[in-house]
Design a protein around this motif. Structure first.
Motif, PDB file in Angstrom:
ATOM      1  N   GLY A 124       0.782  -1.223   0.000  1.00 42.03           N
ATOM      2  CA  GLY A 124       0.000   0.000   0.000  1.00 42.03           C
ATOM      3  C   GLY A 124       0.816   1.277   0.000  1.00 42.03           C
ATOM      4  N   ASP A 125       2.134   1.177   0.254  1.00 41.93           N
ATOM      5  CA  ASP A 125       2.972   2.378   0.238  1.00 41.93           C
ATOM      6  C   ASP A 125       3.050   2.937  -1.180  1.00 41.93           C
ATOM      7  OD1 ASP A 125       3.454   2.122   2.902  1.00 41.93           O
ATOM      8  OD2 ASP A 125       5.503   1.339   2.690  1.00 41.93           O
ATOM      9  N   PRO A 126       3.013   4.262  -1.338  1.00 42.62           N
ATOM     10  CA  PRO A 126       3.129   4.852  -2.672  1.00 42.62           C
ATOM     11  C   PRO A 126       4.541   4.700  -3.220  1.00 42.62           C
ATOM     12  CG  PRO A 126       3.082   6.567  -1.008  1.00 42.62           C
ATOM     13  CD  PRO A 126       2.777   5.279  -0.289  1.00 42.62           C
ATOM     14  N   VAL A 127       4.638   4.386  -4.499  1.00 40.45           N
ATOM     15  CA  VAL A 127       5.936   4.271  -5.169  1.00 40.45           C
ATOM     16  C   VAL A 127       6.387   5.669  -5.578  1.00 40.45           C
ATOM     17  CG1 VAL A 127       7.147   3.312  -7.162  1.00 40.45           C
ATOM     18  CG2 VAL A 127       5.425   1.942  -5.972  1.00 40.45           C
ATOM     19  N   PRO A 128       7.636   6.044  -5.310  1.00 36.12           N
ATOM     20  CA  PRO A 128       8.112   7.371  -5.710  1.00 36.12           C
ATOM     21  C   PRO A 128       7.981   7.579  -7.216  1.00 36.12           C
ATOM     22  CG  PRO A 128       9.643   6.341  -4.173  1.00 36.12           C
ATOM     23  CD  PRO A 128       8.654   5.291  -4.552  1.00 36.12           C
ATOM     24  N   SER A 129       7.970   8.817  -7.630  1.00 37.92           N
ATOM     25  CA  SER A 129       7.841   9.159  -9.042  1.00 37.92           C
ATOM     26  C   SER A 129       9.072   8.719  -9.820  1.00 37.92           C
ATOM     27  CB  SER A 129       7.651  10.663  -9.209  1.00 37.92           C
ATOM     28  OG  SER A 129       8.847  11.350  -8.849  1.00 37.92           O
ATOM     29  N   GLU A 130       8.927   8.608 -11.139  1.00 36.48           N
ATOM     30  CA  GLU A 130      10.059   8.254 -11.991  1.00 36.48           C
ATOM     31  C   GLU A 130      11.202   9.249 -11.803  1.00 36.48           C
ATOM     32  OE1 GLU A 130       8.857   7.973 -16.021  1.00 36.48           O
ATOM     33  OE2 GLU A 130       7.455   6.300 -15.701  1.00 36.48           O
ATOM     34  N   ARG A 131      10.853  10.516 -11.705  1.00 36.24           N
ATOM     35  CA  ARG A 131      11.880  11.560 -11.541  1.00 36.24           C
ATOM     36  C   ARG A 131      12.654  11.354 -10.246  1.00 36.24           C
ATOM     37  NH1 ARG A 131      12.353  16.396  -8.955  1.00 36.24           N
ATOM     38  NH2 ARG A 131      13.648  17.991  -9.975  1.00 36.24           N
ATOM     39  N   ASP A 132      11.928  11.115  -9.138  1.00 43.07           N
ATOM     40  CA  ASP A 132      12.594  10.932  -7.854  1.00 43.07           C
ATOM     41  C   ASP A 132      13.480   9.692  -7.854  1.00 43.07           C
ATOM     42  OD1 ASP A 132      11.382  13.188  -6.906  1.00 43.07           O
ATOM     43  OD2 ASP A 132       9.786  12.131  -5.826  1.00 43.07           O
ATOM     44  N   LEU A 133      12.992   8.604  -8.468  1.00 40.71           N
ATOM     45  CA  LEU A 133      13.785   7.376  -8.513  1.00 40.71           C
ATOM     46  C   LEU A 133      15.033   7.558  -9.379  1.00 40.71           C
ATOM     47  CD1 LEU A 133      10.925   4.727  -8.804  1.00 40.71           C
ATOM     48  CD2 LEU A 133      12.457   5.066  -6.846  1.00 40.71           C
ATOM     49  N   ALA A 134      14.877   8.271 -10.503  1.00 43.26           N
ATOM     50  CA  ALA A 134      16.023   8.512 -11.385  1.00 43.26           C
ATOM     51  C   ALA A 134      17.096   9.320 -10.661  1.00 43.26           C
ATOM     52  CB  ALA A 134      15.564   9.240 -12.648  1.00 43.26           C
ATOM     53  N   LEU A 135      16.693  10.328  -9.880  1.00 40.59           N
ATOM     54  CA  LEU A 135      17.652  11.137  -9.122  1.00 40.59           C
ATOM     55  C   LEU A 135      18.308  10.324  -8.014  1.00 40.59           C
ATOM     56  CD1 LEU A 135      15.660  14.498  -8.832  1.00 40.59           C
ATOM     57  CD2 LEU A 135      17.726  14.086 -10.192  1.00 40.59           C
ATOM     58  N   ARG A 136      17.493   9.515  -7.337  1.00 40.62           N
ATOM     59  CA  ARG A 136      18.016   8.747  -6.203  1.00 40.62           C
ATOM     60  C   ARG A 136      19.065   7.738  -6.644  1.00 40.62           C
ATOM     61  NH1 ARG A 136      14.378   4.878  -2.161  1.00 40.62           N
ATOM     62  NH2 ARG A 136      16.134   3.918  -1.062  1.00 40.62           N
ATOM     63  N   PHE A 137      18.796   7.039  -7.761  1.00 42.12           N
ATOM     64  CA  PHE A 137      19.705   5.981  -8.191  1.00 42.12           C
ATOM     65  C   PHE A 137      20.642   6.413  -9.320  1.00 42.12           C
ATOM     66  CE2 PHE A 137      16.087   3.702  -6.286  1.00 42.12           C
ATOM     67  CZ  PHE A 137      16.778   2.941  -5.351  1.00 42.12           C
ATOM     68  N   GLU A 138      20.536   7.691  -9.705  1.00 40.63           N
ATOM     69  CA  GLU A 138      21.420   8.263 -10.725  1.00 40.63           C
ATOM     70  C   GLU A 138      21.390   7.456 -12.019  1.00 40.63           C
ATOM     71  OE1 GLU A 138      25.255   8.585  -8.877  1.00 40.63           O
ATOM     72  OE2 GLU A 138      24.637  10.227  -7.570  1.00 40.63           O
ATOM     73  N   VAL A 139      20.179   7.231 -12.494  1.00 38.65           N
ATOM     74  CA  VAL A 139      19.973   6.513 -13.760  1.00 38.65           C
ATOM     75  C   VAL A 139      19.011   7.319 -14.631  1.00 38.65           C
ATOM     76  CG1 VAL A 139      20.401   4.237 -12.777  1.00 38.65           C
ATOM     77  CG2 VAL A 139      18.082   5.161 -12.784  1.00 38.65           C
ATOM     78  N   ALA A 140      18.916   6.928 -15.887  1.00 37.09           N
ATOM     79  CA  ALA A 140      18.032   7.620 -16.817  1.00 37.09           C
ATOM     80  C   ALA A 140      16.567   7.317 -16.497  1.00 37.09           C
ATOM     81  CB  ALA A 140      18.351   7.188 -18.248  1.00 37.09           C
ATOM     82  N   ARG A 141      15.669   8.233 -16.862  1.00 37.45           N
ATOM     83  CA  ARG A 141      14.237   8.033 -16.634  1.00 37.45           C
ATOM     84  C   ARG A 141      13.741   6.784 -17.346  1.00 37.45           C
ATOM     85  NH1 ARG A 141      11.312  12.924 -15.412  1.00 37.45           N
ATOM     86  NH2 ARG A 141       9.373  11.802 -15.909  1.00 37.45           N
ATOM     87  N   GLU A 142      14.257   6.489 -18.537  1.00 44.18           N
ATOM     88  CA  GLU A 142      13.816   5.307 -19.276  1.00 44.18           C
ATOM     89  C   GLU A 142      14.211   4.026 -18.541  1.00 44.18           C
ATOM     90  OE1 GLU A 142      12.008   2.746 -21.605  1.00 44.18           O
ATOM     91  OE2 GLU A 142      11.725   4.927 -21.651  1.00 44.18           O
ATOM     92  N   THR A 143      15.364   4.048 -17.866  1.00 39.24           N
ATOM     93  CA  THR A 143      15.777   2.889 -17.062  1.00 39.24           C
ATOM     94  C   THR A 143      14.791   2.645 -15.929  1.00 39.24           C
ATOM     95  OG1 THR A 143      18.104   3.292 -17.572  1.00 39.24           O
ATOM     96  CG2 THR A 143      17.632   1.907 -15.657  1.00 39.24           C
ATOM     97  N   VAL A 144      14.388   3.712 -15.266  1.00 41.84           N
ATOM     98  CA  VAL A 144      13.400   3.610 -14.192  1.00 41.84           C
ATOM     99  C   VAL A 144      12.073   3.118 -14.743  1.00 41.84           C
ATOM    100  CG1 VAL A 144      12.042   4.932 -12.529  1.00 41.84           C
ATOM    101  CG2 VAL A 144      14.487   5.384 -12.783  1.00 41.84           C
ATOM    102  N   ARG A 145      11.663   3.682 -15.879  1.00 41.69           N
ATOM    103  CA  ARG A 145      10.374   3.320 -16.476  1.00 41.69           C
ATOM    104  C   ARG A 145      10.334   1.834 -16.799  1.00 41.69           C
ATOM    105  NH1 ARG A 145      10.459   7.017 -20.255  1.00 41.69           N
ATOM    106  NH2 ARG A 145       9.655   8.587 -18.807  1.00 41.69           N
ATOM    107  N   GLN A 146      11.429   1.287 -17.352  1.00 44.43           N
ATOM    108  CA  GLN A 146      11.488  -0.132 -17.686  1.00 44.43           C
ATOM    109  C   GLN A 146      11.440  -0.986 -16.422  1.00 44.43           C
ATOM    110  OE1 GLN A 146      11.240  -1.765 -20.479  1.00 44.43           O
ATOM    111  NE2 GLN A 146      11.545  -3.766 -19.512  1.00 44.43           N
ATOM    112  N   ALA A 147      12.147  -0.558 -15.376  1.00 49.00           N
ATOM    113  CA  ALA A 147      12.143  -1.303 -14.109  1.00 49.00           C
ATOM    114  C   ALA A 147      10.740  -1.342 -13.514  1.00 49.00           C
ATOM    115  CB  ALA A 147      13.121  -0.671 -13.132  1.00 49.00           C
ATOM    116  N   LEU A 148      10.030  -0.222 -13.582  1.00 41.45           N
ATOM    117  CA  LEU A 148       8.669  -0.177 -13.042  1.00 41.45           C
ATOM    118  C   LEU A 148       7.730  -1.060 -13.853  1.00 41.45           C
ATOM    119  CD1 LEU A 148       8.353   3.621 -12.182  1.00 41.45           C
ATOM    120  CD2 LEU A 148       8.654   1.713 -10.598  1.00 41.45           C
TER     121      LEU A 148
END
Length: 212
Positions: free
Chosen positions: A4-28
């Motif tokens: 039930g916890d909200p998943v952080p936004s693509e932008r926040d995840l990309a900044l946190r893990f220092e990866v591209a937004r498309e990398t985050v999008r594929q992981a999600l």
């Protein structure tokens, strides 16, 4: 993170893990297909673990309850139809013979996880129209009618949903589904049912016990 916890936004995840937004999008996308996260409104939240069903002659109701889930069913169709070639062969009937067709959406804690289409020989189970509540376990009703399941043959495939199936399961046509075909007979080998079941791959998994 907990269910039930909200998943952080693509932008926040990309900044946190220092990866591209498309990398985050594929992981999600991969986590969504695996059932680890799910859409809720305009956001995404952590999902509960998949419900694991054993491949056995146990009913869906029994399997759901054993995992602490509340089973339910929504009736889509319950009517007599002529048997096509596949159903007629499975039930030992002539082509076009009348069969009972019961189509239901399967629920677990109110979530839609499967779409089940069951065909029964009408001559053998006609009385179910008067005695059976189709929102409850069909196997329990069959046993109450004096018919015991003997054995079944089951085949599993992966498919994509048709637009109608996706609407009934509240998913997209791109979500992988598990397709199960089952033919069940009683202890004397007399056909009981021919079932086609679709399950959301992000909400349920199946397991079997094997031995030599």
């Amino acid at each position: 993170m907990s269910e039930g916890d909200p998943v952080p936004s693509e932008r926040d995840l990309a900044l946190r893990f220092e990866v591209a937004r498309e990398t985050v999008r594929q992981a999600l996308r991969e986590l969504l297909v695996e059932g680890r996260i799910r859409r809720q409104g305009r956001g995404t939240v952590v999902s509960r673990p998949k419900m694991v069903q054993p491949l056995s002659l146990r009913s869906y109701t029994e399997g759901a309850i054993s995992h602490g889930r509340v089973p339910g069913r929504l009736v889509v169709n319950w009517e007599d139809v002529p048997a096509d070639a596949d159903v007629a062969d499975a039930l030992g009937l002539t082509l076009g013979a009348a069969v009972m067709h019961l189509e239901r959406v399967l629920l677990a804690d109110g979530e839609r996880i499967g779409l089940e289409s069951t065909f029964l020989p009408l001559a053998r189970f006609r009385d179910l129209y008067d005695t059976y509540d189709p929102t409850t376990s069909l196997y329990a009703a069959v046993r109450a009618a004096g018919v015991e399941m003997g054995k079944a043959t089951e085949r599993i495939e992966t498919v994509l949903a048709s637009p109608r199936e996706a609407a009934l399961l509240e998913c997209t046509t791109a979500l992988p589904l598990l397709l199960l075909h089952r033919r069940s007979v009683d202890g004397k080998g007399e056909p009981i049912e021919r079932v086609r079941s679709l399950y959301r791959g992000d909400r349920i998994a199946f397991e079997a016990q094997l031995s030599r």
